[in-house]
Scaffold this motif. Structure first.
Motif, short mmCIF file in Angstrom:
data_model
loop_
_atom_site.label_atom_id
_atom_site.label_comp_id
_atom_site.label_asym_id
_atom_site.label_seq_id
_atom_site.Cartn_x
_atom_site.Cartn_y
_atom_site.Cartn_z
N ILE A 71 0.66 -1.30 0.10
CA ILE A 71 -0.10 -0.24 -0.28
C ILE A 71 1.00 1.69 0.23
O ILE A 71 1.12 2.46 -0.43
CB ILE A 71 -1.40 -0.14 1.02
N SER A 72 1.53 1.27 1.21
CA SER A 72 2.79 2.64 0.99
C SER A 72 3.33 2.96 -1.02
O SER A 72 3.60 3.90 -1.23
CB SER A 72 3.67 2.06 2.08
N PHE A 73 3.91 1.83 -1.18
CA PHE A 73 4.51 1.66 -2.24
C PHE A 73 3.48 2.00 -3.96
O PHE A 73 3.95 2.93 -4.76
CB PHE A 73 4.70 -0.28 -2.75
N ILE A 74 2.36 2.11 -3.53
CA ILE A 74 1.01 2.02 -4.28
C ILE A 74 0.95 3.69 -4.28
O ILE A 74 0.93 4.42 -5.06
CB ILE A 74 -0.13 1.20 -3.99
N ILE A 75 0.38 3.70 -2.82
CA ILE A 75 0.86 5.36 -2.70
C ILE A 75 2.15 6.22 -3.15
O ILE A 75 2.13 7.54 -3.52
CB ILE A 75 0.43 5.97 -1.20
N LEU A 76 3.04 5.85 -2.63
CA LEU A 76 4.22 6.55 -3.15
C LEU A 76 4.46 6.44 -4.95
O LEU A 76 4.50 8.05 -5.45
CB LEU A 76 5.48 5.69 -2.80
N SER A 77 4.17 5.64 -5.32
CA SER A 77 4.13 6.17 -7.03
C SER A 77 3.14 6.99 -7.55
O SER A 77 3.55 8.05 -8.68
CB SER A 77 3.69 4.60 -7.53
N GLY A 78 1.52 7.51 -6.95
CA GLY A 78 1.04 8.36 -7.10
C GLY A 78 1.30 9.66 -6.57
O GLY A 78 0.69 11.04 -7.32
N ASP A 79 1.83 9.54 -5.64
CA ASP A 79 2.59 11.11 -4.66
C ASP A 79 3.94 11.92 -5.23
O ASP A 79 4.53 11.38 -4.92
CB ASP A 79 2.56 10.70 -3.20
N SER A 80 3.20 12.85 -5.62
CA SER A 80 4.08 14.14 -5.79
C SER A 80 5.01 14.80 -4.99
O SER A 80 5.43 15.78 -4.80
CB SER A 80 3.85 14.40 -7.43
N SER A 81 4.08 15.00 -3.93
CA SER A 81 3.73 16.26 -2.81
C SER A 81 5.55 15.85 -2.53
O SER A 81 6.28 15.20 -2.19
CB SER A 81 3.35 15.87 -2.06
N GLU A 82 5.98 17.51 -1.74
CA GLU A 82 7.33 17.56 -1.26
C GLU A 82 6.68 17.11 0.57
O GLU A 82 6.26 16.77 1.20
CB GLU A 82 8.20 18.47 -1.26
#
Length: 203
Positions: A71-82
């Motif tokens: 889940i963390s990797f999936i969210i990470l792949s679509g998150d561009s916030s600093e």
């Protein structure tokens, strides 16, 4: 081979030794205490049970950790916030490492053993634990015990009453020496008497 020794990863030890052809010495050192006693093989049932047990809580924990990492990797792949990616990456890595740890603990928790029960009470009195690499050695020792049980009965001419009385004496002695708990002794005695009460050996 008249003796067998097993030491697990936590240094718990089981030592079994056949002596005088008819008797077995049992010595067990575990985290919750020790047991040392001797018994005549005739009171054991030559039909053994094979038991393989697992600690499924470690497997469940590993599965939960893997899901959290995914889940963390999936969210990470679509998150561009600093700032957030580093937090998510740290969470994913930590969850992955926990998954590996819990999987290792699950594998280490696998227990394999042969169990010999008493004849009348079917109480699991003797265990022959083994590591997977020692499967053949453990099986050979169990087969040796099975043969010795049959030889004991045949050569001494024991009948069912002899075997019943011998088992009752053995269980009573183990309870007296605190090797067998009172509850386990009462349960075993009750089962023996329900099955063979006509022999009149209730004491």
């Amino acid at each position: 081979m008249t003796s067998y020794q097993f030491i697990n990863r936590l240094k718990a030890e089981t030592r079994l030794e056949l002596f005088d052809k008819y008797y077995l010495s049992v010595s067990e050192k575990k985290l919750n205490g020790t047991r040392d006693f001797k018994l005549e093989l005739a009171i054991l049932n030559p039909e053994v049970r094979h038991v393989k047990s697992f600690s499924f809580q470690w497997l469940a924990a590993a599965g939960t950790s893997v899901v959290a990492a995914l889940i963390s990797f999936i969210i990470l792949s679509g998150d561009s916030s600093e700032g957030t990616p580093w937090l998510l990456l740290g969470t994913a890595v930590a969850a992955s490492l926990l998954g590996v740890l819990f999987t290792t603990l699950f594998i280490m928790s696998i227990k394999r053993k042969w169990v010999l029960e008493t004849r009348a009470a079917h109480h699991p009195l003797v265990e022959v634990p083994y590591h997977k690499k020692d499967t053949k050695q453990a099986k050979q020792f169990v087969e040796l015990l099975q043969g010795a049980i049959e030889i004991n009965i045949a050569e001494k001419g024991y009948n069912n009453e002899h075997l019943f009385a011998g088992e009752m004496r053995m269980l009573r002695r183990l309870a007296k020496n605190r090797i067998l708990s009172t509850s386990n002794y009462d349960r075993a005695k009750k089962q023996m008497l329900e099955k063979n009460g006509h022999m009149g050996l209730a004491s």
